[in-house]
Design a protein around this motif. Structure first.
Motif, PDB file in Angstrom:
ATOM      1  N   GLU A   1     -44.736  18.669  58.970  1.00 39.90           N
ATOM      2  CA  GLU A   1     -44.106  19.832  58.344  1.00 39.90           C
ATOM      3  C   GLU A   1     -43.845  20.894  59.408  1.00 39.90           C
ATOM      4  O   GLU A   1     -44.532  20.953  60.430  1.00 39.90           O
ATOM      5  N   TYR A   2     -42.853  21.731  59.156  1.00 37.23           N
ATOM      6  CA  TYR A   2     -42.528  22.830  60.058  1.00 37.23           C
ATOM      7  C   TYR A   2     -42.895  24.153  59.391  1.00 37.23           C
ATOM      8  O   TYR A   2     -42.654  24.334  58.196  1.00 37.23           O
ATOM      9  N   PHE A   3     -43.492  25.056  60.168  1.00 39.39           N
ATOM     10  CA  PHE A   3     -43.930  26.342  59.658  1.00 39.39           C
ATOM     11  C   PHE A   3     -43.438  27.458  60.557  1.00 39.39           C
ATOM     12  O   PHE A   3     -43.262  27.258  61.763  1.00 39.39           O
ATOM     13  N   ASP A   4     -43.232  28.618  59.981  1.00 40.37           N
ATOM     14  CA  ASP A   4     -43.039  29.821  60.778  1.00 40.37           C
ATOM     15  C   ASP A   4     -44.438  30.313  61.129  1.00 40.37           C
ATOM     16  O   ASP A   4     -45.352  30.261  60.309  1.00 40.37           O
ATOM     17  N   LEU A   5     -44.615  30.768  62.346  1.00 38.73           N
ATOM     18  CA  LEU A   5     -45.925  31.234  62.805  1.00 38.73           C
ATOM     19  C   LEU A   5     -45.834  32.720  63.113  1.00 38.73           C
ATOM     20  O   LEU A   5     -44.973  33.148  63.886  1.00 38.73           O
ATOM     21  N   TYR A   6     -46.690  33.483  62.479  1.00 37.41           N
ATOM     22  CA  TYR A   6     -46.742  34.927  62.681  1.00 37.41           C
ATOM     23  C   TYR A   6     -48.108  35.314  63.209  1.00 37.41           C
ATOM     24  O   TYR A   6     -49.035  34.509  63.202  1.00 37.41           O
TER      25      TYR A   6
ATOM     26  N   MET B   1     -46.360  20.632  62.556  1.00 36.79           N
ATOM     27  CA  MET B   1     -47.775  20.471  62.354  1.00 36.79           C
ATOM     28  C   MET B   1     -47.978  19.288  61.410  1.00 36.79           C
ATOM     29  O   MET B   1     -47.273  19.138  60.414  1.00 36.79           O
ATOM     30  N   GLN B   2     -48.945  18.445  61.729  1.00 37.91           N
ATOM     31  CA  GLN B   2     -49.276  17.304  60.875  1.00 37.91           C
ATOM     32  C   GLN B   2     -50.090  17.797  59.683  1.00 37.91           C
ATOM     33  O   GLN B   2     -51.069  18.521  59.846  1.00 37.91           O
ATOM     34  N   THR B   3     -49.657  17.454  58.489  1.00 40.41           N
ATOM     35  CA  THR B   3     -50.365  17.843  57.267  1.00 40.41           C
ATOM     36  C   THR B   3     -50.663  16.595  56.444  1.00 40.41           C
ATOM     37  O   THR B   3     -50.267  15.487  56.818  1.00 40.41           O
ATOM     38  N   ALA B   4     -51.338  16.773  55.315  1.00 44.84           N
ATOM     39  CA  ALA B   4     -51.627  15.648  54.427  1.00 44.84           C
ATOM     40  C   ALA B   4     -50.342  15.040  53.870  1.00 44.84           C
ATOM     41  O   ALA B   4     -50.313  13.875  53.496  1.00 44.84           O
ATOM     42  N   ARG B   5     -49.265  15.826  53.831  1.00 43.79           N
ATOM     43  CA  ARG B   5     -47.971  15.345  53.330  1.00 43.79           C
ATOM     44  C   ARG B   5     -47.072  14.829  54.443  1.00 43.79           C
ATOM     45  O   ARG B   5     -45.912  14.550  54.220  1.00 43.79           O
ATOM     46  N   GLY B   6     -47.568  14.767  55.665  1.00 41.95           N
ATOM     47  CA  GLY B   6     -46.760  14.317  56.787  1.00 41.95           C
ATOM     48  C   GLY B   6     -46.439  15.477  57.716  1.00 41.95           C
ATOM     49  O   GLY B   6     -47.075  16.525  57.680  1.00 41.95           O
TER      50      GLY B   6
ATOM     51  N   ILE C   1     -55.063  36.750  64.493  1.00 44.62           N
ATOM     52  CA  ILE C   1     -55.138  35.376  64.021  1.00 44.62           C
ATOM     53  C   ILE C   1     -53.738  34.851  63.728  1.00 44.62           C
ATOM     54  O   ILE C   1     -52.843  35.613  63.400  1.00 44.62           O
ATOM     55  N   PRO C   2     -53.542  33.534  63.835  1.00 43.89           N
ATOM     56  CA  PRO C   2     -52.248  32.959  63.481  1.00 43.89           C
ATOM     57  C   PRO C   2     -52.096  32.876  61.961  1.00 43.89           C
ATOM     58  O   PRO C   2     -53.064  32.632  61.239  1.00 43.89           O
ATOM     59  N   VAL C   3     -50.888  33.111  61.472  1.00 39.58           N
ATOM     60  CA  VAL C   3     -50.573  33.022  60.045  1.00 39.58           C
ATOM     61  C   VAL C   3     -49.398  32.064  59.896  1.00 39.58           C
ATOM     62  O   VAL C   3     -48.355  32.258  60.506  1.00 39.58           O
ATOM     63  N   HIS C   4     -49.581  31.007  59.095  1.00 38.13           N
ATOM     64  CA  HIS C   4     -48.548  29.994  58.905  1.00 38.13           C
ATOM     65  C   HIS C   4     -47.829  30.224  57.572  1.00 38.13           C
ATOM     66  O   HIS C   4     -48.470  30.406  56.543  1.00 38.13           O
TER      67      HIS C   4
END
Length: 67
Positions: A8-13, A1-6, A26-29
């Motif tokens: 990033e990779y997240f786990d999605l629950y 996912m593109q963030t303000a810091r570039g 709802i999605p939870v990152h």
């Protein structure tokens, strides 16, 4: 996912929220560099979130979608 810091990779629950007696999924990152868990913003397409931080009031209301 593109963030303000570039990039990033997240786990999605999958999270469940009950508002006004209705259950929503709802999605939870979650990520190593995140200090807090992020609830997905896609659910805000069907809900209105109002924050009054000085008074400590958070209001979440289901709104009708115009589909």
């Amino acid at each position: 996912m593109q963030t303000a810091r570039g990039l990033e990779y997240f786990d999605l629950y999958e999270g469940k929220v009950i508002v006004a007696g209705k259950e929503f999924i709802i999605p939870v990152h979650v990520g190593e560099q995140l200090p807090d868990i992020l609830l997905g913003s896609l659910w805000l397409d069907i809900m209105q979130l109002v924050v009054n931080k000085p008074k400590g009031i958070l209001t979440l209301e289901v709104v009708e979608a115009d589909y």
